[in-house]
Design an enzyme around this catalytic site. Sequence first.
Site, PDB file in Angstrom:
ATOM      1  N   SER A  15       0.850  -1.198   0.000  1.00 50.68           N
ATOM      2  CA  SER A  15       0.000   0.000   0.000  1.00 50.68           C
ATOM      3  C   SER A  15       0.882   1.243   0.000  1.00 50.68           C
ATOM      4  CB  SER A  15      -0.917   0.026   1.225  1.00 50.68           C
ATOM      5  OG  SER A  15      -0.157   0.130   2.424  1.00 50.68           O
ATOM      6  N   TYR A 160       8.023   8.926  16.695  1.00 51.81           N
ATOM      7  CA  TYR A 160       8.106   8.825  15.240  1.00 51.81           C
ATOM      8  C   TYR A 160       9.232   9.704  14.710  1.00 51.81           C
ATOM      9  CZ  TYR A 160       6.527   8.931  10.350  1.00 51.81           C
ATOM     10  OH  TYR A 160       6.453   8.833   8.989  1.00 51.81           O
ATOM     11  N   LYS A 164      12.597   8.474  12.653  1.00 51.52           N
ATOM     12  CA  LYS A 164      12.883   8.944  11.297  1.00 51.52           C
ATOM     13  C   LYS A 164      14.173   9.754  11.227  1.00 51.52           C
ATOM     14  CE  LYS A 164       9.560   7.144   8.864  1.00 51.52           C
ATOM     15  NZ  LYS A 164       9.895   6.091   7.868  1.00 51.52           N
ATOM     16  N   PHE A 193       2.112  12.844   2.200  1.00 55.02           N
ATOM     17  CA  PHE A 193       1.629  12.165   1.004  1.00 55.02           C
ATOM     18  C   PHE A 193       0.287  11.489   1.292  1.00 55.02           C
ATOM     19  CE2 PHE A 193       5.874  12.933  -0.284  1.00 55.02           C
ATOM     20  CZ  PHE A 193       5.912  12.832  -1.669  1.00 55.02           C
ATOM     21  N   THR A 195      -1.509   8.775   1.700  1.00 53.80           N
ATOM     22  CA  THR A 195      -1.318   7.354   1.971  1.00 53.80           C
ATOM     23  C   THR A 195      -2.318   6.928   3.036  1.00 53.80           C
ATOM     24  OG1 THR A 195       0.261   7.760   3.757  1.00 53.80           O
ATOM     25  CG2 THR A 195       1.154   7.599   1.513  1.00 53.80           C
TER      26      THR A 195
END
Length: 254
Positions: A15, A160, A164, A193, A195
Amino acid sequence: MRLAGVTAIITGGASGLGEATARALAAGGARVAVFDLDQAGAEAIAGPMGGAGFACDITDEAAVQQALARVRQSLGVSRIIVNCAGIGGGGFRTAGPKGPHPLDLFRRLMDVHLTGAFNIARLGAQAMLEAPLRSDGERGVIIHTSSIAATDGPVGMVAYSAAKAGVIGLTLPMARDLAPAGIRVCTIIAGNFETPMLAGVRDALRSTLLAMQPFPNRFGRPEEFARLACHICENSMLNGVAIRLDGGLRLNVT
């Protein structure tokens, strides 16, 4: 590196950014192997392309070794690895009314985004080392996916963002480690994005993020990420760099 006839592995390929990248690489002539926790989803993406889908937890050493062996048996040694696997997990401040940030969640995000990226890269690179140099002098390309949260992390995204940021930190030393063997390493620092992960963000935050997007005033399309991934593969002068792909966005949410 020319894409035609090359075997490429895309993690998180069932995905989002991974799916778009798998499709773009296949369109360029690569033999695509999709790794995902969702085996049915991986097979559904890879099958119509003439590739193969595999269930694989990139944080598990044995699972990755097994999946790499199956790829080599069915499609040949992988020369390209694009690491798009990831999970969400924001919404917790370091400390506050809800209590301290859950430590298990911090560990899980670091495990998937950072340890997982390193695991697939180190084992994939070892397999590349055992393959001969191509006629263009390259053995392979590894592309990691980071996020603008790495450098511009908003409130509630400490785990997060840290994970990253670690991915960006992998990029240059890993490229230096592997350059003598003809393996390049780059990272894409992705903005917002469209997603499944972004779809799960509450509407108010989506509106705030969109309002801060200077140009183009929209969220990125996965196909745009995929085009950059393909260009990195094809442009041998790109090595050891983290490229920001965000439409000029600078997060300053408080």
